[in-house]
Structures are given as structure tokens and as C-alpha cells.
Design a protein around this motif. Structure first.
Motif, PDB file in Angstrom:
ATOM      1  N   MET A   1       0.840  -1.207   0.000  1.00  0.00           N
ATOM      2  CA  MET A   1       0.000   0.000   0.000  1.00  0.00           C
ATOM      3  C   MET A   1       0.871   1.252   0.000  1.00  0.00           C
ATOM      4  O   MET A   1       1.895   1.307   0.683  1.00  0.00           O
ATOM      5  CB  MET A   1      -0.899   0.019   1.242  1.00  0.00           C
ATOM      6  CG  MET A   1      -2.050  -0.930   1.146  1.00  0.00           C
ATOM      7  SD  MET A   1      -3.126  -0.785   2.582  1.00  0.00           S
ATOM      8  CE  MET A   1      -2.089  -1.438   3.874  1.00  0.00           C
TER       9      MET A   1
ATOM     10  N   GLU B   1      -2.659   5.448   6.630  1.00  0.00           N
ATOM     11  CA  GLU B   1      -1.888   5.028   7.808  1.00  0.00           C
ATOM     12  C   GLU B   1      -1.862   6.122   8.881  1.00  0.00           C
ATOM     13  O   GLU B   1      -1.314   5.925   9.961  1.00  0.00           O
ATOM     14  CB  GLU B   1      -0.448   4.669   7.413  1.00  0.00           C
ATOM     15  CG  GLU B   1      -0.319   3.384   6.604  1.00  0.00           C
ATOM     16  CD  GLU B   1      -0.262   2.127   7.473  1.00  0.00           C
ATOM     17  OE1 GLU B   1      -0.319   2.251   8.715  1.00  0.00           O
ATOM     18  OE2 GLU B   1      -0.191   1.028   6.907  1.00  0.00           O
TER      19      GLU B   1
ATOM     20  N   TYR C   1      -7.001  -4.824   6.428  1.00  0.00           N
ATOM     21  CA  TYR C   1      -7.106  -4.121   5.148  1.00  0.00           C
ATOM     22  C   TYR C   1      -7.171  -5.127   4.007  1.00  0.00           C
ATOM     23  O   TYR C   1      -6.721  -6.265   4.126  1.00  0.00           O
ATOM     24  CB  TYR C   1      -5.957  -3.113   4.951  1.00  0.00           C
ATOM     25  CG  TYR C   1      -4.568  -3.661   5.177  1.00  0.00           C
ATOM     26  CD1 TYR C   1      -3.941  -4.469   4.245  1.00  0.00           C
ATOM     27  CD2 TYR C   1      -3.866  -3.339   6.330  1.00  0.00           C
ATOM     28  CE1 TYR C   1      -2.660  -4.955   4.452  1.00  0.00           C
ATOM     29  CE2 TYR C   1      -2.581  -3.820   6.548  1.00  0.00           C
ATOM     30  CZ  TYR C   1      -1.990  -4.622   5.612  1.00  0.00           C
ATOM     31  OH  TYR C   1      -0.734  -5.111   5.817  1.00  0.00           O
TER      32      TYR C   1
ATOM     33  N   ARG D   1       8.163  -6.581  10.440  1.00  0.00           N
ATOM     34  CA  ARG D   1       8.379  -5.152  10.197  1.00  0.00           C
ATOM     35  C   ARG D   1       9.483  -4.630  11.123  1.00  0.00           C
ATOM     36  O   ARG D   1       9.543  -5.050  12.279  1.00  0.00           O
ATOM     37  CB  ARG D   1       7.110  -4.362  10.489  1.00  0.00           C
ATOM     38  CG  ARG D   1       5.849  -4.824   9.805  1.00  0.00           C
ATOM     39  CD  ARG D   1       4.697  -4.022  10.374  1.00  0.00           C
ATOM     40  NE  ARG D   1       3.397  -4.406   9.847  1.00  0.00           N
ATOM     41  CZ  ARG D   1       2.628  -5.367  10.361  1.00  0.00           C
ATOM     42  NH1 ARG D   1       3.050  -6.073  11.400  1.00  0.00           N
ATOM     43  NH2 ARG D   1       1.452  -5.621   9.845  1.00  0.00           N
TER      44      ARG D   1
ATOM     45  N   ARG E   1       5.831   0.138   9.150  1.00  0.00           N
ATOM     46  CA  ARG E   1       4.731  -0.248   8.251  1.00  0.00           C
ATOM     47  C   ARG E   1       4.855   0.383   6.873  1.00  0.00           C
ATOM     48  O   ARG E   1       3.968   0.213   6.037  1.00  0.00           O
ATOM     49  CB  ARG E   1       3.389   0.193   8.850  1.00  0.00           C
ATOM     50  CG  ARG E   1       3.016  -0.483  10.148  1.00  0.00           C
ATOM     51  CD  ARG E   1       1.725   0.104  10.699  1.00  0.00           C
ATOM     52  NE  ARG E   1       0.596  -0.093   9.835  1.00  0.00           N
ATOM     53  CZ  ARG E   1      -0.287  -1.085   9.956  1.00  0.00           C
ATOM     54  NH1 ARG E   1      -0.166  -1.956  10.928  1.00  0.00           N
ATOM     55  NH2 ARG E   1      -1.288  -1.199   9.117  1.00  0.00           N
TER      56      ARG E   1
ATOM     57  N   ALA F   1      -3.388  -7.083   8.320  1.00  0.00           N
ATOM     58  CA  ALA F   1      -2.260  -7.841   8.799  1.00  0.00           C
ATOM     59  C   ALA F   1      -2.249  -7.740  10.309  1.00  0.00           C
ATOM     60  O   ALA F   1      -2.676  -6.734  10.869  1.00  0.00           O
ATOM     61  CB  ALA F   1      -0.961  -7.269   8.233  1.00  0.00           C
TER      62      ALA F   1
HETATM   63  N1  GLY Z   1       1.730  -1.333   5.785  1.00  0.00           N
HETATM   64  C1  GLY Z   1       0.802  -2.193   6.343  1.00  0.00           C
HETATM   65  C2  GLY Z   1       1.344  -3.146   7.321  1.00  0.00           C
HETATM   66  O1  GLY Z   1       2.497  -3.019   7.723  1.00  0.00           O
HETATM   67  O2  GLY Z   1       0.629  -4.028   7.721  1.00  0.00           O
END
Ligand code: GLY
Length: 345
Positions: A46, A52, A233, A289, A315, A246
Motif C-alpha cells: 500500500m 496510515e 485491510y 516489520r 509499516r 495484517a
Molecule cells: N503497511 C501495512 C502493514 O504493515 O501491515
């Protein structure tokens, strides 16, 4: 700056490597596994600084990077002939009430307007912010293109080679990095190892945040907008795949998807878009992440004179890749050496 070793072959490392090589450096990328196979592969792709709800410097960087995307992708496609699935499809953020930032160019759609924008949303969606400038890229296809572009540009890419220790000169600059195939020497080093940052810089507080995900297949291609709900999402690719994400879990590097994780994502996804209930599941996966307290982003000088950090993208690694590459290359080439050491929200 002539010889640079970039440690980390994810999207951040490869984007920096390409930009530096284009500006005249001789770049080597060191990747302990295969390039782009960790969080860059696991992401949803995304391009969503507004969805966000990034704030402060991070929001500025996100908006700048989102604006760089069309040209960055066009350049990669031109170099490689590969499509990256870039799609400014807009993002719907379900929210019961119009938001205060509506005046800032973000519109809010009531259910009637929503049904025209994206039919088939679940009854829990009574209204949504509509973010027409947001969208997505197919991060896996992007990584394939970036990997090829980097090699075509002449970057030396060493995969399956772990860098495990800095070697210092008497002046406390880094003389070399010890790797599984011997020492590699360079004038400058860039650390872009994401969630694994602490294996070479234990003092930098970047730790993993696991995300579980799955995908289903929408044979009708009925979902045409990203839907960014609370905790779930939906990212529809143009080939009919819908990526569902997620979880956010503070469990270290604990691998695997779990029944609870996937169950929660599916429940959230079906509530947002009930047709998902009968779509075939294509894949489940997880990734890590790179998170830092206060969502700090480490972009700039590291603890040693000839070390630059580019980590903590959390993210937003896919979104922030083009702007990160520009900022780091500006710093290293002296074009605009302003540093952004900790762009927190
Ligand atoms: N950018 C979305 C996530 O890290 O889940």
C-alpha cells in the motif's frame, strides 16, 4: 564517495544501491539470504501515508515519497521491461462519521455514495473516507524489477553472504565488514537491514513486529479499491488476488501463521467485504516489520563516521523507498547533506 557497501537487500537497500550507483558510486549489496525475500516480499504494497495516518515529519516523507512513485516506477519499468503493478486505485477508510480533516482535501462518502464507488461492502461500513491519491504497488513484482535494475546498473549483488561484524581502523572508522566469504572493504557503509538491524548495531532500538497475512482470489475482480479497515485491510491486485492484512505482533522472530491470526484477519475481511467468504484462499504468510519506539525512522549518520543508517521503516518501507534512496544519496554525495536522523511522527 566511491566504494559503498550496502548491507541488506530489501527494498530500502536496493533502492539506495541503485540511486548511489546512478550517481557514480561503485556499490556492493550484501544480503544474507535472497534479495527482497523478507518484509519487502511479505508487505501488501500500500502507498498510504494518509490511510496510515502518519503525522509530523513521517507524514511529510510519506507524501513526498508517494509523489515520487509514478516516476520511480516508470524508470524501473523502462530499465527492465518489467511491470510493477503500480495502481493509484484510491483507498477507502471505513469510518462512521465525517472526519475533521475532510476540509484538507479528504472526502467522506456516505453509504449511498460508497455503493457507487465500491459496491458490495459489508453492512458494518456505514461511511468511509475516500483517499483518491493513495494506492498500491505489487511489492513482489516491484522487487523483481528493482533487483534486475540494480544488476543492470552494475551493482555487485552478493546473496547468501552474511555480514556479521564491523572491523575498525585505528581512527575508529569502519575498515571492513567481516562476512561469510571474508572481509569486504569500502569507503562507506549503509546499513539497511530492517528488523535485523541489531545484529550489526545492537544499540539501535529496532525490533521485529510480526505481521500475518493471506490472500484470496476474486475471479470477478469485483473489489477495485483498497479498503483500509480497523485492524484489517484489503488490497485487490489487478490479477484478481486480494491481499488481506495484517496482524501486528510483538513476538520477536517467532515464525509461522497461526489459527488465531488467520481467523481474525478472515473475520475482519468478511465483515468489510462479505463476498470474500466464498473466495478460494491462495496463500498465507508472515513477515517482520522493523519497528522503533515512537515509530522513529533512522535515516542518516550512524554511530561510526563512515556508516549511514536507513532503517526503522516499520509499516511504510515500500512507500518510503524512493524518498529514502534520495535522502541517503543526497547525504552521501553532498548534494543536500541535511540529515533526517529520527523522523518520528
Ligand atoms: N503497511 C501495512 C502493514 O504493515 O501491515
Amino acid at each position: 564517495m566511491s566504494d559503498v557497501v550496502v548491507v541488506g537487500g530489501g527494498i530500502i537497500g536496493l533502492a539506495i544501491a541503485l540511486e548511489l550507483q546512478d550517481r557514480g558510486a561503485t556499490v556492493t549489496v550484501l544480503e544474507r539470504g535472497r534479495c527482497g525475500q523478507q518484509s519487502s516480499w511479505a508487505a501488501a504494497g500500500m502507498l498510504a501515508p494518509e490511510a496510515e495516518e502518519l503525522t509530523g515529519d513521517l507524514r511529510e516523507l510519506g507524501l513526498r515519497s508517494r509523489a515520487l512513485y509514478p516516476q520511480w516506477i516508470a524508470d524501473l519499468q523502462h530499465r527492465t521491461g518489467l511491470s510493477c503493478g503500480y495502481w493509484c486505485c484510491g483507498i477507502l477508510c471505513p469510518s462512521a462519521q465525517p472526519r475533521a480533516d475532510t476540509a484538507g482535501g479528504v472526502s467522506w462518502l456516505n453509504r449511498e455514495s460508497l455503493d457507487r464507488q465500491q459496491p458490495g461492502l459489508g453492512p458494518i461500513v456505514t461511511g468511509a473516507r475516500w483517499l483518491p491519491e493513495e494506492g498500491q504497488v505489487d511489492n513482489r513484482r516491484l522487487m523483481a524489477a528493482l533487483h534486475l535494475a540494480v544488476r543492470l546498473a552494475g551493482v555487485r549483488v552478493l546473496e547468501g553472504v552474511a555480514g556479521y561484524q564491523w572491523q575498525f581502523s585505528p581512527s575508529s572508522t569502519i575498515r571492513a565488514i567481516a562476512t561469510s566469504i571474508g572481509e569486504l572493504e569500502a569507503d562507506h557503509y549503509v546499513l539497511a537491514t530492517g528488523a535485523w538491524t541489531r545484529s550489526l548495531l545492537p544499540q539501535i532500538p529496532v525490533t521485529p513486529r510480526k505481521g500475518q497475512m493471506l490472500s484470496v482470489f476474486d475471479a470477478q475482480r469485483s473489489l477495485q479499491r483498497v479498503v483500509f479497515g480497523d485492524g484489517t485491510y484489503l488490497v485487490p491486485r489487478q490479477d484478481g488476488t486480494i491481499v488481506i492484512g495484517a496482524t501486528v505482533e510483538d513476538v520477536g522472530f517467532l515464525p509461522d501463521t497461526t489459527a488465531t491470526g488467520i481467523h481474525g484477519l478472515l473475520a475482519g475481511a468478511i465483515a468489510l467485504y462479505p463476498a470474500i467468504a466464498t473466495m478460494p484462499i491462495r496463500e498465507t504468510w508472515w513477515g517482520f516489520r522493523p519497528f522503533a519506539p515512537n515509530e522513529a525512522l533512522f535515516l542518516g549518520p550512524g554511530p561510526y563516521a563512515n556508516l549511514t543508517m536507513a532503517t526503522g521503516h516499520y509499516r511504510n518501507g515500500i512507500l518510503l523507498a524512493p524518498v529514502t534512496a534520495q535522502i541517503i544519496a543526497d547525504q552521501l554525495t553532498g548534494r543536500n547533506p541535511k540529515s533526517h536522523p529520527q523522523a518520528g511522527p
